[in-house]
Design a protein around this motif. Sequence first.
Motif, short mmCIF file in Angstrom:
data_model
loop_
_atom_site.label_atom_id
_atom_site.label_comp_id
_atom_site.label_asym_id
_atom_site.label_seq_id
_atom_site.Cartn_x
_atom_site.Cartn_y
_atom_site.Cartn_z
N ARG A 1 8.88 -3.48 -30.15
CA ARG A 1 7.72 -4.44 -30.40
C ARG A 1 7.84 -5.64 -31.13
N HIS A 2 8.34 -5.68 -32.23
CA HIS A 2 8.96 -6.93 -33.18
C HIS A 2 9.71 -7.60 -32.34
N GLU A 3 10.76 -6.95 -31.68
CA GLU A 3 11.83 -7.99 -30.81
C GLU A 3 11.04 -8.60 -29.80
N ALA A 4 10.15 -7.85 -29.05
CA ALA A 4 9.43 -8.35 -27.77
C ALA A 4 8.48 -9.68 -28.51
N ALA A 5 7.96 -9.65 -29.43
CA ALA A 5 7.04 -10.66 -29.85
C ALA A 5 8.00 -11.95 -30.29
N SER A 6 9.20 -11.70 -31.07
CA SER A 6 9.93 -12.57 -31.37
C SER A 6 10.41 -13.68 -30.01
N ARG A 7 10.94 -12.55 -28.91
CA ARG A 7 11.46 -13.32 -27.88
C ARG A 7 10.56 -14.13 -27.21
N PHE A 8 9.14 -13.59 -27.10
CA PHE A 8 8.07 -14.28 -26.34
C PHE A 8 7.95 -15.62 -27.05
N ALA B 1 -0.29 -12.71 -28.86
CA ALA B 1 -1.09 -11.65 -29.36
C ALA B 1 -1.92 -10.89 -28.46
N ALA B 2 -2.28 -11.62 -27.19
CA ALA B 2 -2.84 -10.83 -25.97
C ALA B 2 -1.99 -9.96 -25.31
N ILE B 3 -0.61 -10.17 -25.34
CA ILE B 3 0.32 -9.20 -25.00
C ILE B 3 0.49 -7.98 -25.82
N THR B 4 0.73 -8.26 -27.22
CA THR B 4 1.05 -7.32 -28.11
C THR B 4 -0.03 -6.63 -28.74
N GLY B 5 -1.21 -7.33 -28.56
CA GLY B 5 -2.43 -6.34 -29.15
C GLY B 5 -2.73 -6.73 -30.58
N HIS B 6 -2.24 -7.62 -31.12
CA HIS B 6 -2.26 -8.02 -32.68
C HIS B 6 -3.74 -8.58 -32.84
N LYS B 7 -4.54 -7.97 -33.45
CA LYS B 7 -5.73 -8.64 -33.74
C LYS B 7 -5.90 -9.90 -34.68
N THR B 8 -4.84 -10.06 -35.58
CA THR B 8 -4.74 -11.35 -36.27
C THR B 8 -3.42 -12.05 -36.05
N LEU B 9 -3.52 -13.30 -36.51
CA LEU B 9 -2.30 -14.21 -36.50
C LEU B 9 -1.60 -13.54 -37.65
N GLN B 10 -2.03 -13.38 -38.67
CA GLN B 10 -1.36 -12.89 -40.00
C GLN B 10 -0.41 -11.70 -39.55
N MET B 11 -0.98 -10.75 -38.76
CA MET B 11 -0.31 -9.59 -38.56
C MET B 11 0.74 -9.98 -37.46
N LEU B 12 0.49 -10.69 -36.44
CA LEU B 12 1.63 -11.30 -35.53
C LEU B 12 2.77 -11.76 -36.02
N ARG C 1 3.68 -11.34 -39.04
CA ARG C 1 4.57 -10.17 -39.75
C ARG C 1 5.59 -9.43 -38.77
N TYR C 2 5.19 -9.62 -37.38
CA TYR C 2 6.05 -9.11 -36.33
C TYR C 2 7.06 -9.79 -35.76
N THR C 3 6.63 -11.10 -36.23
CA THR C 3 7.86 -12.10 -35.49
C THR C 3 8.68 -12.43 -36.28
N HIS C 4 10.04 -12.34 -35.80
CA HIS C 4 11.28 -12.91 -36.53
C HIS C 4 11.95 -14.04 -35.55
N LEU C 5 11.70 -15.09 -36.02
CA LEU C 5 12.42 -16.17 -35.19
C LEU C 5 13.76 -16.57 -35.93
N ARG C 6 14.74 -16.72 -34.86
CA ARG C 6 15.89 -17.24 -35.40
C ARG C 6 16.10 -18.97 -35.57
N ALA C 7 16.61 -19.28 -36.43
CA ALA C 7 16.62 -20.97 -36.57
C ALA C 7 17.51 -21.69 -35.44
N GLU C 8 18.46 -20.82 -35.14
CA GLU C 8 19.41 -21.44 -33.97
C GLU C 8 18.60 -21.74 -32.50
N ASP C 9 17.79 -20.70 -32.51
CA ASP C 9 16.90 -20.75 -31.13
C ASP C 9 15.89 -21.65 -31.24
N LEU C 10 15.29 -21.87 -32.57
CA LEU C 10 14.31 -22.87 -32.75
C LEU C 10 14.85 -24.23 -32.65
#
Length: 138
Positions: free
Chosen positions: A93-100, A111-122, A124-133
């Motif tokens: 789920r963490h991986e999917a959020a980051s790839r989205f 958030a609509a896809i993953t079901g996270h109710k708050t952006l704060q929780m979302l 925490r689940y997102t791990h973006l890579r600097a090279e992709d950004l």
Amino acid sequence: TWRYSNKEQTKVSIGLQWTDVDLNKRTAHLPKTKNGEARTVPLSSRAVQVLQDLPHHPNDPRVFGTTYEGIHQAFVRACKRAGIEDLRFHDLRHEAASRFFEKGLREMQVAAITGHKTLQMLKRYTHLRAEDLAKLLD
């Protein structure tokens, strides 16, 4: 959705059912979720193809022909065979959020896809890579 096992009299999750999948609309309705709220999620064209290719037995309402527990055990065995340690099914789920986010989806869309109710929780689940950004900046 739940059913009671005849053999053990225990409550067993039967997972996604064909009645919850609409391949024409490319959606799957999830009546039972981790956050307790049902939601309908979009399906990629690849997911639709995979679902279309699955065997569909008229007397079995389950999409994957197994329970969550069965899928979990298969995941654990696959990780062990691959020599992967410290990976839980939930980590996907963490991986999917980051790839989205890397695909360019915005916070509310993810958030609509993953079901996270708050952006704060979302967050925490997102791990973006600097090279992709960096690629998005061009």
